[in-house]
Design a protein around this motif. Structure first.
Motif, short mmCIF file in Angstrom:
data_model
loop_
_atom_site.label_atom_id
_atom_site.label_comp_id
_atom_site.label_asym_id
_atom_site.label_seq_id
_atom_site.Cartn_x
_atom_site.Cartn_y
_atom_site.Cartn_z
N ALA A 34 0.84 -1.19 0.00
CA ALA A 34 0.00 0.00 0.00
C ALA A 34 0.88 1.25 0.00
CB ALA A 34 -0.91 0.00 1.22
N CYS A 35 2.05 1.12 0.60
CA CYS A 35 2.96 2.25 0.75
C CYS A 35 4.36 1.70 0.95
CB CYS A 35 2.54 3.08 1.97
SG CYS A 35 3.69 4.39 2.45
N ALA A 98 -8.60 2.47 10.57
CA ALA A 98 -8.80 3.05 9.24
C ALA A 98 -7.56 2.83 8.36
CB ALA A 98 -9.12 4.54 9.34
N TYR A 99 -6.38 2.99 8.94
CA TYR A 99 -5.14 2.76 8.20
C TYR A 99 -5.02 1.28 7.81
CZ TYR A 99 -0.20 2.67 6.94
OH TYR A 99 0.98 2.49 6.26
N TRP A 102 -7.25 0.50 4.94
CA TRP A 102 -6.70 1.03 3.69
C TRP A 102 -5.60 0.11 3.15
CZ3 TRP A 102 -1.61 3.16 3.21
CH2 TRP A 102 -1.33 3.63 1.92
N VAL A 103 -4.69 -0.35 4.02
CA VAL A 103 -3.63 -1.26 3.58
C VAL A 103 -4.25 -2.53 3.01
CG1 VAL A 103 -1.69 -2.71 4.30
CG2 VAL A 103 -1.86 -0.36 5.14
N ASP A 105 -7.29 -3.10 1.83
CA ASP A 105 -8.03 -2.84 0.58
C ASP A 105 -7.08 -2.63 -0.59
OD1 ASP A 105 -10.39 -2.98 2.00
OD2 ASP A 105 -10.75 -0.81 2.00
N THR A 106 -5.97 -1.97 -0.34
CA THR A 106 -5.02 -1.64 -1.40
C THR A 106 -4.28 -2.87 -1.92
OG1 THR A 106 -4.75 0.57 -0.47
CG2 THR A 106 -3.05 -0.16 -2.01
N ARG A 117 -5.51 5.23 -5.29
CA ARG A 117 -6.64 5.82 -4.58
C ARG A 117 -6.36 7.30 -4.35
NH1 ARG A 117 -9.55 1.42 -3.23
NH2 ARG A 117 -8.45 -0.47 -2.77
N LYS A 119 -6.02 10.80 -2.56
CA LYS A 119 -5.43 11.08 -1.26
C LYS A 119 -6.48 11.12 -0.15
CE LYS A 119 -1.76 13.93 0.51
NZ LYS A 119 -0.90 15.05 0.27
N GLU A 121 -9.09 9.38 0.14
CA GLU A 121 -9.65 8.06 0.40
C GLU A 121 -8.77 7.25 1.35
OE1 GLU A 121 -10.76 5.75 -3.03
OE2 GLU A 121 -11.30 7.54 -4.12
N ARG A 122 -7.56 7.75 1.67
CA ARG A 122 -6.65 7.00 2.54
C ARG A 122 -7.01 7.20 3.97
NH1 ARG A 122 -0.93 8.61 0.66
NH2 ARG A 122 -1.80 9.98 -0.84
#
Length: 122
Positions: A34-35, A98-99, A102-103, A105-106, A117, A119, A121-122
């Motif tokens: 994700a990052c 939430a983080y 996001w990870v 889902d990504t 996505r 910014k 939406e993160r």
């Protein structure tokens, strides 16, 4: 204590900014991370082929899930300039919900590789 998550941070190093950027982009565009944070200015002291080496490197912190670790390892072994790159998967004991979502889902198996996505939406 919060229960453990399925998130991991995979750590690797690269010899220079260009290699680090290429690896980071390949991991994110491939849907494996994700990052990826690249931290320049790391000095590594290690033994290689019986000799003590000291090298300036860039540290990559790869945010992903445990289910993606083998694919991350495969990509790094294939694309990394080192003969034996560092690949350490460190479990994340707790993450902001939430983080963490996001990870997940990504890097989800059904997420198209390179999903970008917005910014907000993160």
């Amino acid at each position: 204590m919060p229960e453990q998550t399925d998130l991991v941070e995979v750590r690797t190093t690269a010899p220079d900014a260009g290699s680090a950027a290429l690896l980071a982009r390949a991991l994110v565009e491939g849907g494996l991370a994700a990052c990826v944070q690249v931290v320049p200015g790391v000095t590594s002291t290690y033994v290689w082929q019986g000799e003590v080496e000291v090298e300036d490197e860039h540290l990559l912190l790869v945010k992903s899930t445990a289910s993606r670790v083998e694919s991350i390892r495969t990509l790094l072994r294939s694309e990394h300039p080192y003969e034996t790159p560092e690949v350490l998967a460190v479990p994340v004991v707790w993450a902001d919900p939430a983080y963490a979502a996001w990870v997940r889902d990504t890097v989800a198996d059904d997420a198209p590789p390179g999903t970008v996505r917005a910014k907000d939406e993160r």
